[in-house]
Scaffold this motif. Structure first.
Motif, mmCIF file in Angstrom:
data_model
loop_
_atom_site.group_PDB
_atom_site.id
_atom_site.type_symbol
_atom_site.label_atom_id
_atom_site.label_comp_id
_atom_site.label_asym_id
_atom_site.label_seq_id
_atom_site.Cartn_x
_atom_site.Cartn_y
_atom_site.Cartn_z
ATOM 1 N N GLU A 229 -16.885 44.276 -3.055
ATOM 2 C CA GLU A 229 -18.040 43.750 -3.788
ATOM 3 C C GLU A 229 -19.259 43.661 -2.874
ATOM 4 N N PRO B 32 -18.517 41.480 -9.854
ATOM 5 C CA PRO B 32 -17.981 42.302 -10.937
ATOM 6 C C PRO B 32 -18.180 41.584 -12.275
ATOM 7 N N TYR C 2 -14.366 46.143 -12.117
ATOM 8 C CA TYR C 2 -14.906 46.280 -10.774
ATOM 9 C C TYR C 2 -15.910 47.425 -10.673
ATOM 10 N N ARG D 233 -20.616 46.248 -11.481
ATOM 11 C CA ARG D 233 -21.023 45.069 -10.718
ATOM 12 C C ARG D 233 -22.510 44.862 -10.953
#
Lengths: 263, 238
Positions: free
Chosen positions: A42, A162, A172, A175
């Motif tokens: 992320e 996400p 995912y 994002r």
């Protein structure tokens, strides 16, 4: 390993305000921060502080909140010395140095409330975002504490959350928003050599001197974490002096390398 | 919790701001050990024992110039409200590391090359300040074992509760919304600080005041530690 003669030489030089790489005692090595080094994370960042190199990454999933903070997201961190980072590093369960590194960086960020954990609550008492902050050391040339703190902070700033659908399934690939943040906090480690204080030590310098104090300061100049390490001791006056050095250096680093998160 | 904990400088348990909890220390409580101590720091209870100097095991850990310290900090499963799962946990590993570093330069390790000194600290009842109670106990256990030291290491935390700088926080005080807790270990004889940890949110000015307060606390504790050692040796010679 650094030879005894070299260690004595390093100590004697520091006492004369001289360092092997011509830096001043309160001067940091060149710092580069590169964001987005691992696309599946992320958020991620690579920090190079002189020859020291650390990568930090953020992953997120959904979890139950802790019983004592039902309306807050969760932070879980780790630090690992990859076996490739130095000849003395070996694979296996994290040793005490790694454990301490991970915990000191974690506390600095957690206690400064860098991440606004209340905004990571989805259903109170049931579902919250869990943030994994993992730090890996790629090359060890000293001052892993500050390099790791910088990498962790940069990875947090790089992170995009996400998205979830109505069944709380995480996507995912989509994002969107950045992590909700309130401030920036960075650790600065000051080591002691005789009556000299020195920052951003190299691996050679750390073989020669071993007593340190790490101070994490946030954007408003307040301290969120302190940790003394190594066998020696400090006077109260030295501790206050170190807090001031850490505050000044943190301020300089934030101004040069980060965008303010205040309010 | 709208009621204030501290009113006119008096704390919930009746203590003044710069007063430690009742501290009881007994030296020589584990017969088999070379040295030992039991400490009650308020309602926190710790037992510490020292073995050594003895042979190093495994041998490759030997240092030909000095003794090595092997420190263990452990919370007994029933010492806390929610049972603590026995075995490896990162918090204990970290505490053992910082305690070991707090003691390393105080013990004359170079007098015992190629040997090990084992220090075990077991938390029997946990209620705030377990690490400072553990260090206070370990220091007395080391002295009880006859291990030469530069002085006694004393340990206490100070912090901030509702804007007040206070010594030796209780669990209740630690839970105050603005609370910070700063444990320190000190060679009380010289004032040298050999352990310091802190987390929370404080200004440099507050940190200075808090550390100064631990100085007072450690000096108080050192007296009680010394008395416990004298009591044990008086009893032995009587």
């Amino acid at each position: 390993m650094t030879a005894k003669l070299t260690k004595d030489y390093i100590v004697n030089q520091i006492k004369r305000n001289i360092r092997g790489d011509d830096r001043k005692l309160d001067e940091m090595r060149e710092l580069t921060i590169e964001r987005g080094v691992s696309a599946n994370a992320e958020g991620s960042a690579r920090v190079k502080l002189g020859k020291t190199e650390v990568i930090a990454g953020i992953k997120m999933d959904l979890a139950e909140p802790y019983p004592d903070s039902q309306d807050k997201g969760v932070l879980t961190s780790s630090a690992e010395f990859l076996p490739l980072a130095a000849p003395e590093f070996e694979a296996g369960r994290p040793g005490e140095v790694e454990v301490e590194l991970g915990r000191v960086v974690d506390r600095g960020i957690r206690e400064a409330e860098v991440i606004d954990f209340k905004k990571l609550c989805i259903v109170e008492g049931e579902k919250v975002w869990r943030v994994f902050m993992d730090i890996v050391v790629i090359n060890h040339d000293g001052n892993l504490m500050d390099a790791s703190g910088l990498a962790a902070m940069a990875a947090i700033l790089d992170a995009k959350m996400p998205t979830i659908d109505k069944d709380y399934k995480i996507d995912y690939n989509k994002r969107e928003k950045p992590l909700p943040l309130t401030t920036i906090a960075l650790p600065i480690t000051v080591m002691k050599c005789g009556n000299k204080l020195i920052i951003d030590t190299t691996a050679d310098e750390e073989e020669a001197i071993d007593t340190r104090l790490t101070v994490t300061t946030n954007e408003s100049g307040n301290i969120s974490s302190m940790q003394k390490g190594g066998p020696g001791g400090f006077t109260v006056e030295e501790i206050v002096e170190i807090c001031k050095i850490a505050g000044k250096k943190t301020d300089e680093l934030i101004k040069k390398h980060f965008k303010s998160k205040k309010n | 919790m709208s009621e204030k904990l501290i009113n006119k400088g008096i704390r919930p348990d009746g203590r003044k701001l710069d007063e430690i909890r009742p501290l009881k220390i007994k030296a020589g409580v584990v017969d088999r050990a070379d040295g030992s101590a039991y400490v009650e720091f308020g309602t926190t209870k710790v037992i510490s024992a020292v073995y050594g100097p003895k042979k190093v095991h495994p041998r490759h850990m030997e240092n030909s110039k000095k003794a090595i310290l092997k420190v263990r900090y452990n919370m007994i499963p029933f010492s806390v409200y929610d049972r603590k799962r026995p075995g490896y946990d990162k918090r204990s590993v970290e505490i053992a590391k910082v305690v070991s570093e707090a003691l390393e330069n105080v013990i004359f390790l170079e007098e015992f090359p190629k040997s090990a000194i084992d220090i075990d600290m077991e938390i029997i009842q946990a209620d705030a300040g377990t690490r400072v109670a553990a260090i206070t106990a370990a220091s007395v256990a080391l002295a009880d074992a006859g291990i030469p030291m530069r002085g006694l290491i004393s340990s206490v935390a100070a912090g901030r509760v509702e804007g007040n700088i206070v010594l030796d926080l209780t669990k209740e005080e630690e839970d105050a919304s603005d609370a910070i807790d700063l444990p320190v270990a000190m060679l009380a004889r010289t004032g040298e600080i050999t352990l310091l940890q802190m987390d929370g949110d404080a200004s440099v000015d507050e940190i200075e005041k808090i550390v100064r307060m631990t100085e007072k606390g450690c000096k108080d504790i050192e007296k009680i530690q010394g008395k416990a050692l004298i009591e044990k040796y008086n009893a032995n010679t009587a």
